[in-house]
Design a protein around this motif. Structure first.
Motif, PDB file in Angstrom:
ATOM      1  N   LEU A1377      -4.392  16.519  -0.741  1.00 54.32           N
ATOM      2  CA  LEU A1377      -4.804  17.921  -0.677  1.00 54.32           C
ATOM      3  C   LEU A1377      -6.025  18.174  -1.563  1.00 54.32           C
ATOM      4  CD1 LEU A1377      -1.258  19.501  -0.791  1.00 54.32           C
ATOM      5  CD2 LEU A1377      -2.815  19.531   1.160  1.00 54.32           C
ATOM      6  N   ALA A1378      -6.190  17.348  -2.612  1.00 52.94           N
ATOM      7  CA  ALA A1378      -7.342  17.530  -3.508  1.00 52.94           C
ATOM      8  C   ALA A1378      -8.538  16.710  -3.011  1.00 52.94           C
ATOM      9  CB  ALA A1378      -6.972  17.102  -4.920  1.00 52.94           C
ATOM     10  N   HIS A1379      -8.438  16.134  -1.797  1.00 52.30           N
ATOM     11  CA  HIS A1379      -9.530  15.365  -1.190  1.00 52.30           C
ATOM     12  C   HIS A1379      -9.898  14.142  -2.027  1.00 52.30           C
ATOM     13  CE1 HIS A1379      -9.783  18.848   1.368  1.00 52.30           C
ATOM     14  NE2 HIS A1379      -9.869  19.597   0.270  1.00 52.30           N
ATOM     15  N   LEU A1380      -8.885  13.534  -2.641  1.00 57.78           N
ATOM     16  CA  LEU A1380      -9.133  12.339  -3.452  1.00 57.78           C
ATOM     17  C   LEU A1380      -8.413  11.126  -2.883  1.00 57.78           C
ATOM     18  CD1 LEU A1380      -8.817  13.542  -7.165  1.00 57.78           C
ATOM     19  CD2 LEU A1380     -10.766  12.375  -6.184  1.00 57.78           C
ATOM     20  N   LYS A1381      -7.634  11.342  -1.800  1.00 59.58           N
ATOM     21  CA  LYS A1381      -6.768  10.248  -1.333  1.00 59.58           C
ATOM     22  C   LYS A1381      -7.606   9.027  -0.930  1.00 59.58           C
ATOM     23  CE  LYS A1381      -2.893   9.048   1.615  1.00 59.58           C
ATOM     24  NZ  LYS A1381      -1.926   9.478   2.605  1.00 59.58           N
ATOM     25  N   SER A1382      -8.683   9.281  -0.187  1.00 57.17           N
ATOM     26  CA  SER A1382      -9.467   8.125   0.306  1.00 57.17           C
ATOM     27  C   SER A1382     -10.101   7.396  -0.879  1.00 57.17           C
ATOM     28  CB  SER A1382     -10.558   8.593   1.279  1.00 57.17           C
ATOM     29  OG  SER A1382     -11.374   9.543   0.614  1.00 57.17           O
ATOM     30  N   PHE A1383     -10.550   8.149  -1.878  1.00 59.20           N
ATOM     31  CA  PHE A1383     -11.175   7.526  -3.051  1.00 59.20           C
ATOM     32  C   PHE A1383     -10.148   6.675  -3.808  1.00 59.20           C
ATOM     33  CE2 PHE A1383     -11.679   7.978  -7.718  1.00 59.20           C
ATOM     34  CZ  PHE A1383     -12.780   7.143  -7.874  1.00 59.20           C
ATOM     35  N   VAL A1384      -8.952   7.245  -4.039  1.00 56.47           N
ATOM     36  CA  VAL A1384      -7.949   6.528  -4.835  1.00 56.47           C
ATOM     37  C   VAL A1384      -7.405   5.339  -4.065  1.00 56.47           C
ATOM     38  CG1 VAL A1384      -5.721   6.718  -6.045  1.00 56.47           C
ATOM     39  CG2 VAL A1384      -7.351   8.601  -6.156  1.00 56.47           C
ATOM     40  N   SER A1385      -7.210   5.490  -2.732  1.00 55.31           N
ATOM     41  CA  SER A1385      -6.683   4.335  -1.973  1.00 55.31           C
ATOM     42  C   SER A1385      -7.708   3.209  -1.954  1.00 55.31           C
ATOM     43  CB  SER A1385      -6.292   4.689  -0.536  1.00 55.31           C
ATOM     44  OG  SER A1385      -6.538   6.016  -0.255  1.00 55.31           O
ATOM     45  N   GLY A1386      -8.994   3.549  -2.125  1.00 48.29           N
ATOM     46  CA  GLY A1386     -10.037   2.505  -2.147  1.00 48.29           C
ATOM     47  C   GLY A1386     -10.087   1.747  -3.463  1.00 48.29           C
ATOM     48  N   LEU A1387      -9.393   2.263  -4.480  1.00 44.95           N
ATOM     49  CA  LEU A1387      -9.420   1.585  -5.789  1.00 44.95           C
ATOM     50  C   LEU A1387      -8.469   0.391  -5.762  1.00 44.95           C
ATOM     51  CD1 LEU A1387      -9.191   4.732  -8.092  1.00 44.95           C
ATOM     52  CD2 LEU A1387     -11.200   3.312  -7.778  1.00 44.95           C
ATOM     53  N   PRO A1388      -8.820  -0.716  -6.423  1.00 46.12           N
ATOM     54  CA  PRO A1388      -7.939  -1.902  -6.355  1.00 46.12           C
ATOM     55  C   PRO A1388      -6.530  -1.617  -6.902  1.00 46.12           C
ATOM     56  CG  PRO A1388      -9.782  -2.229  -7.913  1.00 46.12           C
ATOM     57  CD  PRO A1388     -10.066  -0.982  -7.158  1.00 46.12           C
ATOM     58  N   ASP A1389      -6.426  -0.785  -7.963  1.00 49.22           N
ATOM     59  CA  ASP A1389      -5.100  -0.551  -8.569  1.00 49.22           C
ATOM     60  C   ASP A1389      -4.455   0.749  -8.106  1.00 49.22           C
ATOM     61  OD1 ASP A1389      -5.381  -2.883  -9.985  1.00 49.22           O
ATOM     62  OD2 ASP A1389      -6.391  -1.889 -11.656  1.00 49.22           O
TER      63      ASP A1389
END
Length: 1503
Positions: A1377-1389
């Motif tokens: 909902l905060a539009h961060l999911k794609s960014f965080v899922s792209g992080l290795p950890d």
């Protein structure tokens, strides 16, 4: 000699075997005359060569120099007269006694040489000569025997018997004595060394040789400290050789010649590309490890080269001291032999007693010269290391900066430098202690034969045990340091993000995290202390164990082996000497191990990667062509990391405005960093022409005055300064700041709003008049109309920077039509470039973006010309609002309730603006002795249950010690029958039992004190943490975080280790002293007449010393905090400091702070030496007394009791010094308890929870908010920040709050969260008065998204949900909902992604979205948004707004807004002005009313 004298030179019957000793005439006329002359002639060549290389400038002829010359010439003439007299009067005797002629001739020539040396010294600027002092002292001592002979001759024959000879001798003797007295004074300074600008020079520079070795030069400060508490201005300036500038200059030169730059090293070590893939990670790790260890060794070699010579002079003193120390038992043996021999003449006993006294005094002097040198070297090492680390922090690259947190750097400066200082003091023991042990055992072999090998065996057994313990403790210490580092790092973050902690009621979660670190730290400490207790018990019992082994083997191997007083007590004296190296060795080994760890840590930091100067080519300014060029640039944040910018090609023409636009995280800030050389350049070419000024996205503000923040070290040009303030819209702020531009700004700009900080940051850059300006989104934090004003007056085509090159990162579309070039960034690449019109014409991504988001803004740029008049008038009209209500906390920065930034109350009108502007309270040094209640407080935390057993164990331990010593005395006096002593086995068994009882008691006491200390420190740390976390926001604004960090690191460390250590030592030595006094009084009750006055004199000296020492400790402690605060500030502003190229100025500031700290540290350790020299001299008087009483009473005393008394009195000097030193250490370190307790007296917030009135679990259910005649004041007596606010917000209502800066918008938010308590009226949520709700309950059930997004280091999940209250699914949903999911899922950890300190590895926009995700997780019924979208681009802003509309539909939302378009669909808008609500209605109605809100909409281009 015999041939010259025609007589025997030595006659033992005349000298030794006689009741009236004397020396032969031949000896007196040869050896006694020639010895001083020989010393001078042999030493002069070496001394003159030394002087040649030590030139301090010429001293003009003074009265002292004149007197020395005159006396020297008189002595030479006396020699000549004596020669003539002999030639004329005794010519017949001379044929038989040639020796008579030689004496005066040699003496005359020697006096001429002495006068020459006096003048050479004057020419070379030597003000007090040790060389000549020793010559005159030797000459005086050698004249004492002839003096006695002449006095006897006069007594027997009368003066007239040989008047000329007597007259000549007494004249020469008087002149020699006068020369000795004159050599005790120092001459004036050379003209070149006169202190021109030094206002309080150190008296050691003006001290004579005698004053230096006895530390008399220090007495002035002790007396002053005794009369009245010392202040910082009473302290002396540092000597030139102790100043940072001199030390660091020498060290840096040495380091750069020895050290290899890590970059160059990498180039040497990096294998060819083709091979590199074969090198496994393991090999690389090994390479890196080897490099780190090598760098530690390199640092040690550099320090040794720089400070080695000074350290070696100290080592020489130590060796001489050892020689005296080993002479003492030999003289004791002679004294005991004298007591046993009833026929020996009495003068021999007196001779041995005086010799013992003199040897003890000389041992003391050399020992303390050594210690003084060590501490001086240690102090210089500390200065040097601090300087190296500070310079390194200014040049490490961002990857290295992320690896080393501020907390770790501060720990390197505080803890690791201390370890190196300890190493300097103890290092010599590593090699000297084994030699001392060997010598002791050699002398013991002489006394006891092969039985001494049993002592060696005992030592060999004790050693490995302690070596093993030292190793285990070293590992435990590393563990403890790791947890301490973690705790300090976490505390640093808590202090930096304290406002967020309070808003979210997260104090408990973070308190638990700190306490978890603390628990692990104390666990390691407890294990270490228990091991240490075993070590101490084995060492303190070592005297007994060695004696038991040797005496046992000695008496059991042969019954003819008898123990007499000489064997027993000389052996015991040697064993007591043996104890020193034995006890020092574990310290030495331990401090060496710790120093190796610290050197490795320091070496690792100093070898961190640096910014490469070749990343950006800096060329001189040229008015034509381009100012910034990047060709085919690829950049990354770390050498191994993924690129953050790819295929970048930019040319910025001179004098143009370039805008950089793009979504959050697209690489806009990275592009500016690349231009500054802050990133790693992988490929390509970057050129910047001319000087650069930089405005970072998050303003970096120093803890100094507003004026100094803007002028930033340049000279102040009044008219330009005023123009800059006007252009940056800062003039209205100055009217309301209490001290105008002299107002002190809190750490990190605490008492400024976000907008004000950004404007100050911009003003700093503008004032600089650079050629290229890099502006990283400076307009995001300011109101739209202020943004317009700044763009027009500063950045735009008609601003004061119109002729400069400007690169502006921005999210505001309204400014884009006025820029020359726009760079559009997507995922680290520049996708489009061109002017506004060109980009729109291309119909690309930029054009679509503008069409979507700039329906209103485009109109604004068209109407801009028409509204320009009003914009230019802004600074005069709209800005001159009374900002006093809001204390400048911000229409931007919720929560900071600033106690000092306020309008002047009447009483303050006539105060000095400097005073009014003060905010942070400098760390004040308390004065006088530590209050008794501090000790009471400390002991209360330990509890009587532990204190009573400790005292009992100490008494038992000393009783056992006294018992076994007295038992030895009885054994030694046991009569020898037929060459044997009776019941040797039984005596040995009793001796053994008493010794083991003492050893067990020692272990018990040390463990008990250590555990008590840990209990006390756990309790005090918990109190400190509770008190700090429960303090209101005002406390954090007033107290620099450096002070608090210092308290949590240095002061807590002192309570952990130093105080228990001090008590252990003090109690041990006090009880030991009682034992010695008992033994001496048993031997000779008359000694009481000496012991009593000595005790009184000791008490007098001790009170003198403790008053001064405590105050010096406080001054040193207080002057330490600013060093850490400055380090902290520099690390955070390093990029700005580099961009402005002001590193030299910051280095100077760091130097001055370190020097200021050392001015208190230097007298502090000299005070200890002054005390020890004085005390040990008094202690030696007791040795003399015990020996003299033993000599005079030998008829009644047995050798056993004399041996016991004298061998014990020899320990007194050490014991008394240690008592006072330990007591002072306790007094000095108890100051830490005092400082920790200070924080418990500061005001606290209201209770966190209310026990008596439990809240409904679902409160607030509806989210209705009611303000009833609510008023808010920042401090009593000040104007009201909010006046008579009566307002009702219904459930699910969305309310926008607008108003100019300082209208009182944020004060409403402060009130809701009770960051400030109501001064009048009340606020109710769901009908419950919030003043009756616990703070934690209130804040955990209301949510805010603040303007300054703060993240904590640790996992991303921890930053979102520190209590682990939500499941992973809920967290992912919030991120989506905060539009961060794609960014965080792209992080290795993923969720476990490690955030660096302050979340610096996320962009500002991303951090703001994390804050939104937090709010979505909590989803309370009341949400406050404070400029929450200032740092994000318009598209993201729109996404956030739609999320808020959908997700918080059921909630009551209060939004403090800059961007008016975000609140146009709200149910109501409140317009505030000067603390009142001026308008309140729906947006549409307010526009039709054409009031305040309408005018704001017109300015923003919305109407």
């Amino acid at each position: 000699l015999q041939a010259l004298c025609r007589h025997e030179c030595t006659d033992w019957n005349l000298t030794w075997y006689t009741p009236h000793p004397d020396l032969t005439q031949c000896f007196q006329h040869t050896v006694l005359v020639w010895l001083p002359c020989l010393y001078l002639w042999l030493g002069a060549p070496f001394y003159l060569v030394y002087r040649r290389f030590r030139d301090h400038g010429r001293i003009s002829v003074s009265a002292l120099c004149g007197a020395k010359t005159a006396l020297g010439l008189c002595l030479a003439s006396c020699g000549l007269v004596e020669l003539l007299y002999l030639l004329v009067k005794r010519s017949r005797d001379i044929e038989h006694h040639m020796i008579f002629l030689l004496g005066p001739s040699i003496r005359t020539l020697t006096m001429v040489l002495a006068v020459c040396i006096v003048h050479v010294e004057r020419m070379k600027g030597c003000r007090s000569s040790a060389f000549l002092f020793l010559f005159w002292a030797l000459a005086f001592v050698c004249s004492l025997v002839p003096l006695r002979g002449h006095v006897q001759a006069i007594a027997e024959q009368g003066f007239s018997g040989d008047a000329p000879r007597f007259l000549a001798f007494f004249t020469c003797f008087s002149l020699q004595l006068a020369q000795l007295v004159l050599s005790c004074f120092a001459d004036q300074r050379p003209a070149t060394l006169r202190p021109a600008c030094v206002k309080n020079p150190c008296p050691v520079e003006d001290a004579s040789f005698l004053s230096k070795i006895l530390f008399w030069w220090f007495s002035g400060l002790v007396t002053q400290g005794f009369r009245s508490p010392l202040k910082a201005e009473d302290l002396w300036s540092l000597r030139e050789e102790d100043t940072s500038e001199k030390i660091i200059r020498d060290l840096v030169r040495e380091w750069t010649t020895r050290g290899v730059n890590p970059q160059q090293q990498d180039k040497c070590e990096s294998p060819p590309r083709a091979l590199s893939y074969r090198i496994t990670e393991q090999t690389q790790l090994l390479l890196k490890l080897r490099q780190e260890q090598g760098s530690g060794l390199l640092l040690l070699r550099t320090l040794a080269k720089t400070f080695g010579p000074c350290f070696l002079t100290g080592t020489l003193c130590l060796i001489v001291q050892d020689a005296f120390m080993f002479s003492i038992p030999q003289v004791l043996s002679l004294l005991l032999g004298f007591v046993r021999d009833e026929d020996a003449p009495l003068w021999k006993g007196h001779l041995f007693a005086v010799t013992l006294f003199l040897l003890s005094c000389l041992q003391s002097l050399f020992n303390h010269q050594y210690m003084y040198t060590c501490f001086t070297v240690g102090m210089r090492v500390k200065t040097a290391i601090m300087g190296l680390i500070y310079r390194k922090t200014l040049i490490i690259n961002s990857a290295a900066r992320r690896a080393c947190t501020v907390g770790e750097i501060v720990n390197l400066v505080s803890a690791d430098t201390q370890k190196l200082m300890d190493f300097v003091v103890y290092f010599n023991a590593v090699w000297l202690a084994p030699i001392e042990i060997g010598l002791c055992l050699f002398f013991l072999w002489q006394r006891l034969g092969p039985s001494a090998l049993a002592g060696i065996a005992t030592v060999i057994l004790i050693f490995p045990l302690n070596g093993l313990i030292a190793k285990m403790r070293s590992k435990l210490q590393e563990v403890q340091m790791k947890y301490m580092d973690g705790r300090i790092k976490l505390m640093n973050e808590i202090l930096n993000g304290i406002k967020i902690l309070k808003f979210y009621a997260w104090e408990k979660a973070f308190q638990e995290k700190v306490l978890a670190y603390r628990e692990e730290e104390l666990k390691a400490l407890k294990k270490s202390q228990i091991l240490y207790s075993i070590s101490i018990a084995s060492f303190n019992s070592s005297t007994f164990l060695i004696a038991f082994a040797m005496f046992g083997v000695y008496v059991l191997t042969d019954e003819k082996n008898v123990l007499d007083a000489q064997k027993v007590f000389v052996s015991m004296a040697l064993i007591n000497i043996l104890k020193t190296p034995l006890s020092q060795l574990p310290f030495a080994m331990s401090s060496t191990m710790q120093a190796i760890v610290s050197l490795r840590r320091l070496g690792k930091f100093l070898q961190q990667d640096e910014l490469r100067p070749d990343c950006v080519v800096r060329e001189p300014y040229s008015p034509d062509g381009t100012s910034v060029v990047i060709k085919n640039g690829t950049f990354s944040w770390s050498r191994d990391g993924p690129p953050c910018l790819k295929r970048v090609n930019v040319e910025v023409p001179h004098g143009s405005v370039v805008a950089v636009v793009g979504h959050v995280g697209s690489g806009k800030s990275s592009l500016l960093s690349a231009m500054l050389g802050e990133t790693e350049k992988r490929s390509g070419h970057v050129t910047v022409k001319g000087s650069v000024a930089y405005v970072p996205q998050q303003a970096w503000i120093q803890n100094t005055t507003l004026r100094e923040n803007i002028v930033f070290g340049q000279e102040r040009r009044e008219s330009w300064y005023h123009r800059v303030l006007e252009a940056c819209a800062l003039l209205p702020d100055l009217d309301v700041l209490p001290g105008g531009d002299a107002t002190e700004i809190g750490e990190k700009g605490l008492n400024l709003s976000g907008g004000q900080k950004q404007r100050v940051s911009l003003a700093r850059a503008v004032y600089r008049t650079a050629d290229v300006y890099l502006l990283d989104d400076p307009l995001s934090a300011v109101d739209p109309h202020v943004g317009q004003h700044i763009f027009h007056k500063v950045i735009g085509p008609k601003g004061i920077l119109r002729d400069k090159t400007r690169v502006l990162v921005t999210h505001a579309l309204s400014f884009l039509p006025q820029v020359d070039l726009i760079l559009v960034m997507v995922d680290g690449e520049i996708t489009e470039t061109g002017s506004y019109a060109e980009l729109l014409g291309r119909q690309g991504a930029f054009a679509d973006f503008v069409k979507t988001f700039a329906g209103n803004e485009r109109r604004e740029s068209i109407t801009f010309r028409g509204t320009r008049k009003s914009v230019s008038r802004l600074s005069m009209t709209d800005f001159s609002i009374d900002l006093s209500r809001e204390q400048l906390i911000s229409g931007d920065m919720v929560g900071a309730s600033i106690p000092t930034v306020e309008t002047l109350a009447d009483s303050e009108q006539n105060q000095d603006p400097e005073e009014l502007g003060k905010l942070t309270e400098a760390d004040e040094a308390r004065t006088g002795r530590v209050r008794l209640d501090m000790y009471v407080e400390y002991f209360r935390t330990i509890g009587p249950a532990l204190i009573v057993p400790i005292i009992f164990l100490y008494a038992f331990q000393q009783a056992a010690s006294l018992g076994y010593n007295y038992w030895l005395r009885l054994w030694a006096d046991d009569p020898v029958v037929n060459g044997t002593q009776t019941d040797a086995d039984a005596k040995l068994a009793v001796f053994c039992a008493l010794g083991f009882a003492q050893g067990s008691a020692i272990f018990g006491t040390t463990v008990a004190i250590s555990l008590g200390g840990i209990m006390a420190s756990r309790h005090l740390h918990l109190d400190l943490l509770n008190n700090v976390l429960r303090s209101p926001m005002q406390f954090f604004e007033r107290t620099p975080s450096g002070n608090l960090l210092n308290c949590f690191s240095k002061e807590v460390d002192a309570i952990d280790c130093m105080i228990p250590e001090g008590f252990k030592m003090m109690l041990g030595y006090v009880f030991k002293m009682l034992e010695v006094a008992t033994i001496v009084l048993m031997a000779s009750p008359l000694a009481g007449f000496v012991i009593l006055p000595l005790t009184l004199f000791y008490t007098f000296i001790q009170s003198f010393y403790v008053a001064t020492s405590c105050q010096l400790r406080r001054l040193e402690s207080v002057s330490r905090s600013p060093i850490y605060t400055h380090f902290n500030e520099t690390v955070q502003g390093a990029s700005v400091i580099r961009a402005f190229r002001v590193q030299p100025r910051f280095i100077l500031q760091a130097n001055s702070r370190v020097d200021h700290n050392q001015t208190a540290y230097f007298p502090r350790f000299v005070a200890t030496r002054w005390l020890a020299v004085n005390l040990e001299f008094l202690g030696n008087v007791l040795v003399l007394a015990a020996a003299i009483f033993s000599v005079t009473g030998r008829a009644t005393l047995s050798p056993g009791i004399v041996g016991l008394a004298v061998s014990h009195s020899l320990q007194v000097t050490g014991i008394l010094s240690w008592i006072v030193r330990a007591w002072t250490d306790v007094e000095n370190n108890i100051v830490s308890v005092e400082r920790v307790k200070e924080y418990s007296e500061t005001p606290k917030e209201a209770a966190w929870t209310t026990e008596n009135r439990p809240l409904p679990s679902a409160w607030p259910q509806t989210g209705t908010i009611e303000f009833q005649e609510y008023g808010l004041q920042y401090r009593k007596g000040l104007d009201w920040a909010l006046k008579e606010i009566t307002l009702s917000v219904q459930e699910r209502e969305k309310v926008g709050i607008v108003g100019r800066t300082g209208a009182g918008k944020s004060s409403l938010a402060l009130g809701i969260f009770r960051i400030l308590e109501a001064a009048k009226g009340k606020i109710s949520i769901d009908g419950i008065d919030i003043a009756e709700v616990g703070l934690q309950d209130l804040r955990s059930r209301v949510t805010i998204i603040p303007q300054d997004p703060v993240l904590f280091s640790g996992s991303l999940r921890m930053s979102l949900d520190p209590f682990d209250s939500y499941s992973d699914e809920e967290v992912w949903r919030a991120l989506e909902l905060a539009h961060l999911k794609s960014f965080v899922s792209g992080l290795p950890d993923k969720l476990q992604h490690e955030c660096s300190e302050g979340g610096e590895n996320l962009s500002l926009g991303q951090r703001q979205l994390v804050c939104l995700a937090r709010a979505l997780l909590r989803k309370t019924k009341v949400l406050v948004l404070d400029e929450a979208t200032a740092a994000v681009d318009l598209e993201t802003d729109n996404l956030i707004q739609s999320t808020i509309r959908t997700q918080f539909e059921e909630c009551t939302v209060l939004t403090i807004a800059h961007r008016l378009n975000t609140i146009m669909d709200y149910t109501r808008v409140i317009v505030m002005d000067r603390g009142y609500i001026t308008e309140m209605d729906s947006p549409g109605n307010l526009i039709t009313k054409r009031g305040h809100f309408y005018r704001m909409c017109v300015e923003a281009g919305l109407v």
